[in-house]
Design a protein around this motif. Structure first.
Motif, mmCIF file in Angstrom:
data_model
loop_
_atom_site.group_PDB
_atom_site.id
_atom_site.type_symbol
_atom_site.label_atom_id
_atom_site.label_comp_id
_atom_site.label_asym_id
_atom_site.label_seq_id
_atom_site.Cartn_x
_atom_site.Cartn_y
_atom_site.Cartn_z
ATOM 1 N N LEU A 145 0.758 -1.395 -0.053
ATOM 2 C CA LEU A 145 0.051 0.138 -0.087
ATOM 3 C C LEU A 145 0.749 1.162 -0.093
ATOM 4 O O LEU A 145 0.481 2.239 -0.645
ATOM 5 C CB LEU A 145 -0.881 -0.079 1.102
ATOM 6 N N LEU A 146 1.967 1.304 0.733
ATOM 7 C CA LEU A 146 2.701 2.442 0.858
ATOM 8 C C LEU A 146 3.565 2.594 -0.250
ATOM 9 O O LEU A 146 3.829 3.646 -0.934
ATOM 10 C CB LEU A 146 3.916 2.493 2.088
ATOM 11 N N GLN A 147 3.805 1.592 -1.057
ATOM 12 C CA GLN A 147 4.510 1.684 -2.433
ATOM 13 C C GLN A 147 3.581 2.200 -3.506
ATOM 14 O O GLN A 147 3.942 3.114 -4.242
ATOM 15 C CB GLN A 147 5.424 0.308 -2.823
ATOM 16 N N ILE A 148 2.448 1.739 -3.692
ATOM 17 C CA ILE A 148 1.349 2.211 -4.251
ATOM 18 C C ILE A 148 1.427 3.653 -4.153
ATOM 19 O O ILE A 148 1.254 4.431 -5.002
ATOM 20 C CB ILE A 148 0.166 1.499 -4.247
ATOM 21 N N ARG A 149 1.085 4.183 -2.912
ATOM 22 C CA ARG A 149 0.836 5.555 -2.529
ATOM 23 C C ARG A 149 2.226 6.532 -3.064
ATOM 24 O O ARG A 149 1.922 7.556 -3.346
ATOM 25 C CB ARG A 149 0.842 5.635 -0.882
ATOM 26 N N ALA A 150 3.432 5.641 -3.006
ATOM 27 C CA ALA A 150 4.644 6.689 -3.107
ATOM 28 C C ALA A 150 4.826 6.776 -4.870
ATOM 29 O O ALA A 150 5.545 7.660 -5.436
ATOM 30 C CB ALA A 150 5.529 6.130 -2.696
ATOM 31 N N GLN A 151 4.367 5.564 -5.511
ATOM 32 C CA GLN A 151 4.695 5.612 -7.146
ATOM 33 C C GLN A 151 3.318 5.309 -7.889
ATOM 34 O O GLN A 151 2.675 4.359 -7.516
ATOM 35 C CB GLN A 151 5.790 4.406 -7.118
ATOM 36 N N GLU A 152 3.427 5.914 -8.776
ATOM 37 C CA GLU A 152 2.230 5.798 -9.777
ATOM 38 C C GLU A 152 2.294 4.429 -10.480
ATOM 39 O O GLU A 152 1.423 3.671 -10.848
ATOM 40 C CB GLU A 152 2.162 6.918 -10.614
ATOM 41 N N ARG A 153 3.702 4.191 -10.820
ATOM 42 C CA ARG A 153 3.908 2.804 -11.496
ATOM 43 C C ARG A 153 4.547 1.771 -10.707
ATOM 44 O O ARG A 153 5.581 2.237 -10.054
ATOM 45 C CB ARG A 153 4.700 2.860 -12.955
ATOM 46 N N VAL A 154 4.074 0.593 -10.292
ATOM 47 C CA VAL A 154 4.571 -0.429 -9.216
ATOM 48 C C VAL A 154 4.961 -1.512 -9.982
ATOM 49 O O VAL A 154 4.302 -1.990 -10.942
ATOM 50 C CB VAL A 154 3.542 -0.639 -8.488
ATOM 51 N N THR A 155 6.198 -1.697 -9.385
ATOM 52 C CA THR A 155 6.884 -3.281 -9.491
ATOM 53 C C THR A 155 6.789 -3.889 -7.995
ATOM 54 O O THR A 155 7.605 -3.143 -7.198
ATOM 55 C CB THR A 155 8.183 -3.271 -10.275
ATOM 56 N N TRP A 156 6.374 -4.899 -7.975
ATOM 57 C CA TRP A 156 6.305 -5.395 -6.738
ATOM 58 C C TRP A 156 5.976 -7.063 -6.711
ATOM 59 O O TRP A 156 5.322 -7.380 -7.528
ATOM 60 C CB TRP A 156 5.158 -4.759 -5.919
ATOM 61 N N SER A 157 6.685 -7.758 -5.826
ATOM 62 C CA SER A 157 6.334 -9.034 -5.564
ATOM 63 C C SER A 157 6.189 -9.508 -4.101
ATOM 64 O O SER A 157 7.021 -8.953 -3.300
ATOM 65 C CB SER A 157 7.251 -10.251 -6.523
#
Length: 356
Positions: A145-157
């Motif tokens: 959630l915090l990564q989505i908040r900080a970045q419009e384009r997300v790479t995550w696993s």
């Protein structure tokens, strides 16, 4: 820089429990109409926050807080709209962000997420999650959630959700960043996590002696200082009720809340709460905020001396309260309690003037 004004607000789980006097349930649609009226009044009397908790039980109507808050957004102008809490462990952080970003757009930048693990577990089997992963789920999903908040384009696993490969997540909110609070129930691990992430924290105190929780707030502040992180707001969330007559406040709050708390207690193996125990919890050092406005003012200021917090949220409806009584309680909170509390805490925060 001048300190931010002390904030006061309400939270609810939109309970729909039997009336303690008649045994009747209110029509759910009418209960929702009444809820929107309370939010509108809270805005009119200049309370700062209205929060809606997520529950998936028969006695609560708030399984979709973002939808309810969006309805409130259309009927209010300035009050902040928050969850209390979003049960992030059993939800999808992408959808949570999208829902609250949408709420932020609808409300003109008044949305907040209060993320927590939740006080009930019904959502875990409902959405296919294993309770053995209780802690791991929350930590992983909060990070996303915090990564989505900080970045419009997300790479995550991660382990509990399919990976995201450079995908943009829309819409983006008015506020940047969208406020995210962490709600804790009193475990040091949760407190340290919130501090390390640099997030504001809400502590629910619904029983016992509140002063015993002071070391947790100090742990939060100490952890942030050690990491050289800027101070974040702290909220105390509590149960209570306000009326013109303190006897009426006590009688009404006990009659409505004790059946609810004792039912939950039976589920969790707690002993039933006696009338004497309830009344003891309403004194100055107890956890419950029950009484007339002057008593509530005294207690908020007393706890502020202990905690030094920046926000206080009150749950007025642990059980079913008559709507007219609820509206009067909100009016008293906004017009009698809040102005005095804000003024007195502002005096405490102001730098002392010494003669030259």
């Amino acid at each position: 820089m001048e300190p931010s004004p002390f904030e006061l607000g309400l939270y609810t789980f939109v309970e729909n429990t039997p009336d303690p006097h008649t045994g009747l349930l209110q029509d759910p649609a009418q209960r929702m109409k009444n809820l929107l009226e309370t939010a509108e009044l809270a805005d009119q009397v200049s309370l700062d926050v209205f929060a809606v908790g997520e529950h998936h039980r028969e006695e609560y109507l708030a399984s979709a807080p973002a939808v309810i808050l969006a309805a409130m957004a259309s009927r209010t102008r300035r009050i902040r709209l928050s969850s209390a809490v979003t049960v992030l462990s059993s939800d999808d952080p992408v959808r949570v962000f999208q829902q609250f970003a949408t709420l932020d757009l609808l409300s003109g930048g008044r949305a907040e997420i209060m993320a927590g693990r939740g006080s009930f577990i019904e959502s875990f089997p409902l959405f296919g999650y294993d309770l053995d992963d209780y802690n791991e789920l929350f930590e992983e999903k909060l990070g996303l959630l915090l990564q989505i908040r900080a970045q419009e384009r997300v790479t995550w696993s991660g382990k509990h959700r399919p990976a995201i490969q450079g995908q943009p997540i829309y819409p983006r909110p008015v506020q940047n960043p969208l406020p995210v609070w962490v709600a804790v129930g009193g475990t040091p691990t949760s407190v340290v996590r919130a501090a390390r992430l640099g997030l504001p924290m809400a502590l629910a105190i619904i029983g016992g002696l509140p002063e015993r929780f002071a070391p947790l707030l100090e742990l939060y502040r100490q952890t942030a200082r050690q990491l050289d992180l800027p101070p974040q707001p702290l909220s105390i969330n509590a149960h209570g009720f306000i009326a013109d007559d303190p006897k009426e406040a006590l009688e009404l709050s006990y009659a409505t809340s004790s059946p609810v708390m004792n039912r939950i207690g039976r589920e969790r193996g707690w002993p039933p709460q006696s009338r004497a125990q309830y009344e003891a919890s309403t004194n100055l050092r107890g956890a419950l905020f029950v009484g007339h406005p002057e008593q509530i003012i005294e207690k908020i200021l007393y706890q502020h001396q202990i905690f030094g917090h920046q926000r206080f949220l009150l749950q007025l409806s642990v059980g079913t309260v008559p709507h007219a009584k609820m509206m009067r309680a909100i009016e008293l909170f906004g017009t009698k309690v809040a102005p005095v509390v804000r003024r007195e805490i502002a005096k405490r925060a102001a730098p002392s003037l010494t003669a030259s």
